[in-house]
Write an enzyme that holds these catalytic residues in place. Structure first.
Site, PDB file in Angstrom:
ATOM      1  N   GLN A   1      -9.583   3.931   3.431  1.00 60.45           N
ATOM      2  CA  GLN A   1      -8.409   4.534   3.785  1.00 60.45           C
ATOM      3  C   GLN A   1      -7.811   5.622   3.251  1.00 60.45           C
ATOM      4  O   GLN A   1      -6.976   6.211   3.702  1.00 60.45           O
ATOM      5  CB  GLN A   1      -7.300   3.136   3.580  1.00 60.45           C
ATOM      6  CG  GLN A   1      -7.193   2.908   2.262  1.00 60.45           C
ATOM      7  CD  GLN A   1      -6.095   1.482   2.015  1.00 60.45           C
ATOM      8  OE1 GLN A   1      -6.785   0.380   2.406  1.00 60.45           O
ATOM      9  NE2 GLN A   1      -4.961   1.627   1.720  1.00 60.45           N
TER      10      GLN A   1
ATOM     11  N   CYS B   1      -3.852  -0.012   4.873  1.00 56.53           N
ATOM     12  CA  CYS B   1      -4.809  -1.373   5.005  1.00 56.53           C
ATOM     13  C   CYS B   1      -4.464  -2.129   6.061  1.00 56.53           C
ATOM     14  O   CYS B   1      -5.315  -2.343   6.763  1.00 56.53           O
ATOM     15  CB  CYS B   1      -4.409  -1.902   3.631  1.00 56.53           C
ATOM     16  SG  CYS B   1      -2.657  -2.294   3.285  1.00 56.53           S
TER      17      CYS B   1
ATOM     18  N   HIS C   1      -1.273  -6.231   0.627  1.00 51.82           N
ATOM     19  CA  HIS C   1      -2.515  -5.680   0.916  1.00 51.82           C
ATOM     20  C   HIS C   1      -3.185  -6.452   2.201  1.00 51.82           C
ATOM     21  O   HIS C   1      -2.474  -7.563   2.075  1.00 51.82           O
ATOM     22  CB  HIS C   1      -3.598  -5.638  -0.254  1.00 51.82           C
ATOM     23  CG  HIS C   1      -4.803  -4.900   0.404  1.00 51.82           C
ATOM     24  ND1 HIS C   1      -4.814  -3.342   0.675  1.00 51.82           N
ATOM     25  CD2 HIS C   1      -6.034  -5.191  -0.181  1.00 51.82           C
ATOM     26  CE1 HIS C   1      -6.083  -3.072   0.761  1.00 51.82           C
ATOM     27  NE2 HIS C   1      -6.960  -3.991   0.544  1.00 51.82           N
TER      28      HIS C   1
ATOM     29  N   ASN D   1     -13.160  -5.001   2.746  1.00 49.12           N
ATOM     30  CA  ASN D   1     -12.158  -4.261   2.400  1.00 49.12           C
ATOM     31  C   ASN D   1     -12.049  -2.938   2.815  1.00 49.12           C
ATOM     32  O   ASN D   1     -12.822  -2.523   3.681  1.00 49.12           O
ATOM     33  CB  ASN D   1     -12.133  -4.261   0.993  1.00 49.12           C
ATOM     34  CG  ASN D   1     -10.515  -4.005   0.283  1.00 49.12           C
ATOM     35  OD1 ASN D   1      -9.770  -3.433   1.016  1.00 49.12           O
ATOM     36  ND2 ASN D   1     -10.537  -3.977  -0.924  1.00 49.12           N
TER      37      ASN D   1
END
Ligand SMILES: *[C@@H]1O[C@H](CO)[C@@H](O)[C@H](O)[C@H]1NC(C)=O
Length: 356
Positions: free
Chosen positions: A146, A152, A289, A310
């Protein structure tokens, strides 16, 4: 013999490349100021960090000691001195996660959330596969990055759309986070300033669908929404479904059928430096997050875990993934990961859009 030689050669190549990517240090370097200074320079070189100051060096030293002490303990997960080693936890979360999510957490709670149905609610938990890894079913694109942007939520949500699209159509296509950042004006997301994962699915249903990353590429800052970037192919979805809050079984039922977008607290000591193993915290309950559950499994020693994708690049964690413990007597889940979870709906009848 030839084959053996080739194997040894390939293995050493893998080792050399592996070492080249991660930053290593010697315990001796931690024992003196000169050693640490030298290590700081090597680390800056390794990660091509141009910024340099006594303050940064101090932060670096503190992080390195923390990481080293953690790894000396017999914890189920290890940390590493990665590219974030000169940032404080607060700076890191402000830059790479999303401290502004609290606004969206309020929005999430206040939504008119008619829980009319649950796609997988009636399934008998005992009939689920013991393990699931959507990466093995060609439903997960490689981990993305990102960058210094609080997007996110877009990466978690687009990962979920990529997953359900691959499951429904058999084709894995890398889709566009940037389109959401530029084009969603509903207030449920705000470019690099955070957003709701569920907002992305609803926006896609109510607007054009989701373009490919190839036609609407990621730039990591909010720009003007440009229809000419939508391209000739759009993935069409049916919107969002919330999972029951604080319900691990609901997560398991859903994850057995498709990747699941989650929101969580990344503020546990060391989370930003996670390297490998099963993450067990400690961490808090502050949602800052978003990530994507792409599977679940169990260790030989019986520890159950989630496989979570992630968006901090492939250099973070286990090639961009983290394994997070499950099966704890903790209704909100580790790092509150069962607080705000969603799946993207796409029925087999919902066809994608192809421009003639
Ligand atoms: C998405 O597009 C950007 C810009 O072209 C590119 O740098 C990036 O590698 C693409 N991401 C993926 C996962 O293909």
């Amino acid at each position: 013999m030839k084959i053996n030689n080739f194997l040894v050669f390939s293995l050493s190549l893998v080792l050399i490349l592996g070492v080249a990517r991660s930053f290593d240090y010697h315990e001796k370097e931690l024992e003196s100021e000169e050693g640490l200074q030298g290590m700081y320079e090597r680390w800056r070189n390794h990660h091509q960090v141009t910024e340099k100051s006594p303050e940064r060096f101090n932060v670096f030293k503190g992080n390195v000691q923390m990481i080293h002490n953690h790894n000396k303990q017999n914890k189920p997960y290890k940390l590493k001195v990665n590219q974030f080693a000169s940032m404080t936890k607060r700076e890191f979360i402000d830059t790479y996660a999303d401290s502004k999510l609290s606004h969206y957490n309020q929005l999430y709670k206040s939504r008119d959330n008619k829980m009319l149905k649950s796609s997988y609610g009636d399934i008998d938990i005992n009939t689920l596969p013991k393990r699931m890894d959507w990466r093995e079913h060609n439903a997960v694109t490689p981990p993305k990055s990102q960058g210094q942007c609080g997007s996110c939520y877009a990466f978690a949500a687009i990962g979920a759309v990529e997953g359900i699209n691959a499951i429904r159509t058999g084709e894995l296509v890398t889709l566009s986070e940037q389109m959401i950042m530029d084009c969603d004006t509903t207030g449920k997301t705000n470019g690099c300033g955070g957003g709701l994962v569920c907002g992305v699915y609803d926006w896609a249903r109510d607007h054009w669908g989701i373009a490919t990353n190839a036609s609407y590429p990621y730039v990591g800052i909010k720009e003007t929404c440009l229809g000419c970037k939508f391209g000739k192919f759009l993935v069409i979805v049916d919107g969002n479904e919330d999972l029951t809050r604080h319900d691990e079984e609901a997560h398991l039922k859903a994850a057995a059928h498709q990747p699941v977008g989650i929101s969580m607290d990344p503020g546990g000591d060391g989370f930003m430096f996670y390297s490998e193993g099963i993450y067990t915290g400690p961490c808090g309950l502050e949602i800052q997050h978003a990530m994507l559950i792409v599977g679940y499994d169990e260790d030989p020693d019986g520890t159950k875990y989630w496989i979570v994708k992630n968006s901090w690049g492939e250099g973070w964690g286990e090639g961009g993934y983290i394994r997070m413990v499950r099966g704890l007597p903790m209704e909100e889940g580790i790092c509150a990961m069962y607080s705000q979870s969603n799946i993207c709906l796409k029925s087999p009848e919902t066809k994608n859009f192809y421009a003639p």
